[in-house]
Design an enzyme around this catalytic site. Structure first.
Site: not given
Length: 204
Positions: A14, A89
């Site tokens: 990202h 994550e």
């Protein structure tokens, strides 16, 4: 997948978000938006993929920094976002939402154990490398079952893939993080996962 059973996956980190700047560990507790620089990175990512044949779905982690990056890329390239929970994550357990030095010492200690092939070591109340690798493999399985010869674009996180690479692909740690807004190239085949490319940081 292609006739020879292979599928290319572009695993993308990202764009920059506030947690990157504050060095806050973020799995579930903290979910911050992209910075202006992060949005610029997302637009640059989209521009870099204009001529790449991509599957019409773009697969994203559920966390805001990944979804916002995905939304920018999807709008620019005409793709449809699909959230994959398994691409979240690292589950750092009790460290989630912390940015203090003690938390980072614990974090670094767990990653050092993983790099020393101690895949059963886990974050306090979090996951082990074995568990991380299993969920990423499951998520990748959901991506590559799509009937397409085009590359699959994933927008998620760098630490989870970097940590799992020795287990998933049988390769050594790349030695540095995946740069923000850049992607590693994986080749998924019936007999396993291969790392094709891990990008270097651009020179300042």
């Amino acid at each position: 997948m292609t006739a020879d059973g292979e599928r290319r996956v572009l695993w993308t980190r990202h764009g920059e978000n506030q947690a990157n700047l504050s060095r806050t560990l973020s799995h579930r507790v903290v979910d911050l938006e992209l910075t202006d620089r992060g949005r610029e990175q997302a637009y640059a990512l989209a521009d870099s993929l204009v001529d790449v044949p991509l599957h019409p779905h773009v697969y994203t982690s559920p966390l805001r920094r990944a979804r916002e990056t995905t939304d920018i890329v999807a709008e620019r390239l005409g793709l449809e976002p699909v959230v994959i929970e398994e691409f979240r994550e690292l589950d750092v357990g009790e460290l989630d939402g912390r940015s203090d030095a003690t938390a980072w010492q614990t974090y670094d200690g767990v990653l050092a154990a993983w790099r020393a092939s101690r895949a059963d070591v886990r974050f306090p109340s979090g996951e082990s490398l074995d568990e991380l690798s299993a969920r990423l493999r499951k998520g990748l399985g959901r991506v590559v079952t799509a009937d397409s010869d085009e590359a699959a674009l994933v927008i998620a996180h760098g630490a989870n893939l970097r940590s799992a690479l020795p287990v998933l692909a049988g390769v050594a740690d790349p030695g540095h993080d995946l740069p923000l807004g850049r992607y590693a190239t994986l080749e998924i085949a019936l007999d396993g996962i291969g790392l094709v490319d891990w990008p270097v940081f651009d020179a300042p």
